[in-house]
Design a protein around this motif. Structure first.
Motif, PDB file in Angstrom:
ATOM      1  N   THR A 216       0.815  -1.209  -0.012  1.00 24.72           N
ATOM      2  CA  THR A 216       0.043   0.138   0.008  1.00 24.72           C
ATOM      3  C   THR A 216       1.007   1.258   0.103  1.00 24.72           C
ATOM      4  O   THR A 216       0.699   2.199  -0.657  1.00 24.72           O
ATOM      5  CB  THR A 216      -0.833   0.186   1.279  1.00 24.72           C
ATOM      6  N   PHE A 318      -6.065  -0.685  -6.509  1.00 28.43           N
ATOM      7  CA  PHE A 318      -5.524   0.283  -5.700  1.00 28.43           C
ATOM      8  C   PHE A 318      -6.268   1.389  -5.753  1.00 28.43           C
ATOM      9  O   PHE A 318      -6.809   1.856  -4.716  1.00 28.43           O
ATOM     10  CB  PHE A 318      -3.962   0.448  -5.813  1.00 28.43           C
ATOM     11  N   PHE A 382      -5.061  -3.788  -0.326  1.00 30.57           N
ATOM     12  CA  PHE A 382      -4.872  -2.307  -0.404  1.00 30.57           C
ATOM     13  C   PHE A 382      -5.759  -1.433   0.626  1.00 30.57           C
ATOM     14  O   PHE A 382      -5.384  -0.412   1.337  1.00 30.57           O
ATOM     15  CB  PHE A 382      -5.106  -1.551  -1.773  1.00 30.57           C
TER      16      PHE A 382
END
Length: 667
Positions: A216, A318, A382
């Motif tokens: 992340t 993401f 994420f």
């Protein structure tokens, strides 16, 4: 068929093949190579063509040359990106078509071309991400390859070439090795590029600063880097200006909405109508592409309309997670809640208390676990990662409030651990461990690592969660998974079932004398349906598998793309009843079995005769067969006839049958 995850190099492989052919460097027995993408074919969904017209449409040179009889040539069709196909590909119900001049839908054309009804002399090469491979019937595929990406030495080679400064390259390689999540992902070339882009910027702007450690963090930094590029290159800004202007914030919000809504639908490519639905002005689409080239790219098919995609699937995942996170943090709306209507989502501001925060992450975990093909796994990693305070600090300017509480993170960790302790598939458990990494919780993994290092791992006392941790540690370790030996852990069926993902990732499984039964065969038969299996050799000797177990195993080998080459099932309490399934497997057109050990089983003459029928089939690829001594009496007179027929029918030489009573080779 060539399989591989997003960004691994499948398309580049087909382009290299086509270029080498065009430059007379390889495959000169081929007269025509027709590379097509499903993106291009999707655009023609509502139109009708004959196969000849379709070729003329994409490759006008053939029409200008008046070439309509392609059966006179050696032709290769490359169909790239099956996972991006929006055509139904209904192999069960589509009409049979054999005339290359008859017009029909593109869907019918493709199913008949793949089945071999249209232009049967043509060769086909299909590329796909693993989850979509099952759209093609196994009997239509006679060879499966997998692009695995960079090996560990190739990862290091990439970064050494990318960074000419030896000290900088050394530091980056060392950092990546300290984070198993990053190191594992770096087998994907596109991820290496994303990582290099981020680390180069971080090293330049934060001398001696801490480098991103989690997936992340890496993707947030990637977004920041691209925002800086846009600000400096297009808006005339300076290096130290705020990352997020109102325009760039609006762009991220629109792209995030597109990413999330299309991910829910399973779409990886988008058309103008998809962009319009997300409030993206079509006239501004080229600006999105030009400004955020590294995040969102525009592609043009041959003579076709524009199509759009993210530079890599992980970027879409993401941005989708970021959209869900920002929507909740900024407005209190949980996009993952099935109870909220469209009106509620857009108009009602929910109360942002601790329980609501926890609900969002728990619903995300549940949705990812319910996904049959794992398409929300990376999205979940994420999303939970975005709850960390250090990541929310990086997002200042996009978030309008402080964000989540530390206590809610702890409760999310506990919820994930609770799910790990349940009866999940091993693949799902492994992804949940990656989620714990993003939440900076490695307690279960550290515990197991200590046990493994000390040699004091007592497999009899492990909880389901600890077993999942063992599988995760083995799969994410640097040690070679070439051979999996069950006895190193516990010679039991329960252990095999717990560590099945490790078996799938190995090249050879040694499962001999481990008290296995029919239940183990049923589990092993599921290996072909996994997204990625490398298993080529299985040793199951000295187990009470019985005929029912072997029948299950054979069924698994025939129903998919599993390319097992060696099977040892000697001393497994088998009778002649298992020989019918084995004979059918040997006759199976797409079986890759080359060595079969059946010695010391009570097959009787009738069973050996059934095996002999399979050996006589032209599709049989078996090179070594071991049978019990009693079968030699029946086989010996027929061997000369079998090898004579085999040489004439398939032009194959030097095959051997090994007979266990005297180990004699007959040629």
């Amino acid at each position: 068929m060539t399989k591989g995850v997003a960004g691994i190099g499948k398309t580049v492989l087909t382009q290299k093949f086509t270029l080498d052919w065009a430059e007379d460097k390889a495959n000169q027995d081929i007269q025509f190579t027709f590379p097509l993408t499903f993106r291009e074919l999707n655009v023609l969904k509502e139109k009708k063509f004959s196969l000849v017209e379709l070729v003329h449409h994409f490759f006008t040179e053939t029409k200008e040359a008046g070439i309509c009889r392609f059966e006179q040539f050696q032709v290769v069709f490359i169909l790239d990106g099956l996972d991006e196909c929006r055509l139904p590909l209904d192999f069960s119900n589509n009409q049979v078509l054999t005339d290359v001049t008859e017009s029909t839908s593109v869907d019918v054309l493709l199913t008949n071309l793949i089945r071999g009804n249209l232009l049967p002399s043509a060769r086909l090469w299909i590329t796909t991400r693993p989850a979509a491979a099952n759209q093609i019937p196994p009997q239509c595929v006679d060879m499966v390859t997998e692009v695995r990406g960079f090996t560990d030495p190739q990862k290091e080679e990439y970064f050494r070439k990318r960074f000419r400064d030896e000290e900088q390259a050394r530091r980056i390689i060392s950092h990546i090795k300290t984070s198993r999540s990053l190191h594992i992902m770096c087998h994907i070339p596109v991820f290496c590029w994303i990582t290099a882009t981020v680390l180069e910027d971080v090293l330049k702007t934060r001398e001696g600063g801490e480098l991103p450690k989690t997936l992340t963090e890496m993707y947030i930094h990637f977004l920041v880097v691209q925002s800086k590029v846009k600000n400096i290159k297009y808006d005339g800004g300076a290096e130290r200006d705020p990352h997020w202007s109102p325009e760039s914030r609006e762009m991220i919000e629109s792209l995030g909405k597109l990413a999330f809504e299309q991910l829910q639908k399973g779409n990886l490519i988008f058309y103008e109508s998809d962009l319009t639905e997300c409030g993206i002005d079509i006239r501004a689409a080229s600006v999105y592409s030009g400004v955020f080239t590294q995040i969102f790219k525009e592609e043009r098919g041959l003579y076709q309309d524009k199509v759009f995609c993210f530079v890599h699937l992980s970027v879409q995942e993401f941005l989708a997670a970021l959209h869900v996170h920002l929507t909740f943090i900024n407005s209190g709306v949980n996009l993952l809640s099935e109870q909220q209507s469209t009106t509620l989502k857009s108009e009602i501001r929910l109360k942002k208390d601790k329980d609501t925060v926890i609900d969002m992450y728990q619903s995300a975990v549940d949705k990812a676990l319910q996904s049959p093909n794992g398409h929300l796994d990376l999205f979940l990693r994420f999303l939970v990662g975005l709850s960390m305070q250090n990541n929310q600090t990086l997002l200042r300017g996009l978030q309008t409030t402080r964000g989540c509480h530390l206590k809610s993170n702890r409760e999310t960790v506990q919820y994930i651990k609770k799910k790990i302790s349940e009866n999940l598939s091993a693949e799902k458990s492994v992804n949940l461990f990656h989620c714990l990494n993003e939440l900076n919780d490695g307690s279960l993994v550290k515990e197991i690592q200590q046990y493994l290092r000390s040699g004091s791992l007592s497999t009899d006392k492990l909880s389901p969660a600890q077993w999942s941790a063992v599988a995760f540690v083995l799969l994410s370790s640097e040690n070679n998974l070439d051979v999996f030996d069950l006895k190193k852990f516990s010679a039991s069926e329960e252990t095999l079932l717990r560590l099945l993902p490790v078996v799938k990732a190995s090249n050879k499984a040694v499962l001999s004398s481990c008290n296995l039964s029919e239940r183990s065969c049923e589990a092993l038969s599921s290996i072909p349906s996994s997204q990625s299996s490398f298993l080529k050799e299985v040793e199951l000797s000295n187990n009470d598998l019985q005929d029912s177990g072997v029948n299950l195993l054979c069924a698994g080998l025939k129903c998919s793309h599993w390319k097992l080459e060696t099977l040892r099932i000697n001393v497994c309490n088998l009778s002649e009843r298992s020989c019918e399934s084995l004979s059918s497997l040997l006759s199976f057109q797409f079986s890759c079995l080359r060595e079969l050990d059946l010695s010391n089983n009570d097959l009787k003459d009738s069973g050996v005769k059934l095996l002999f029928d399979g050996l006589g089939n032209p599709h049989c690829k078996l090179e070594t067969l071991r049978v019990e001594p009693g079968g030699v009496r029946w086989l010996r007179p027929g061997l000369r006839k079998y090898f004579c027929q085999l040489t004439i029918d398939t032009n194959t030489v030097n095959r051997k049958l090994r007979l266990s009573d005297n180990n004699r080779k007959v040629e």
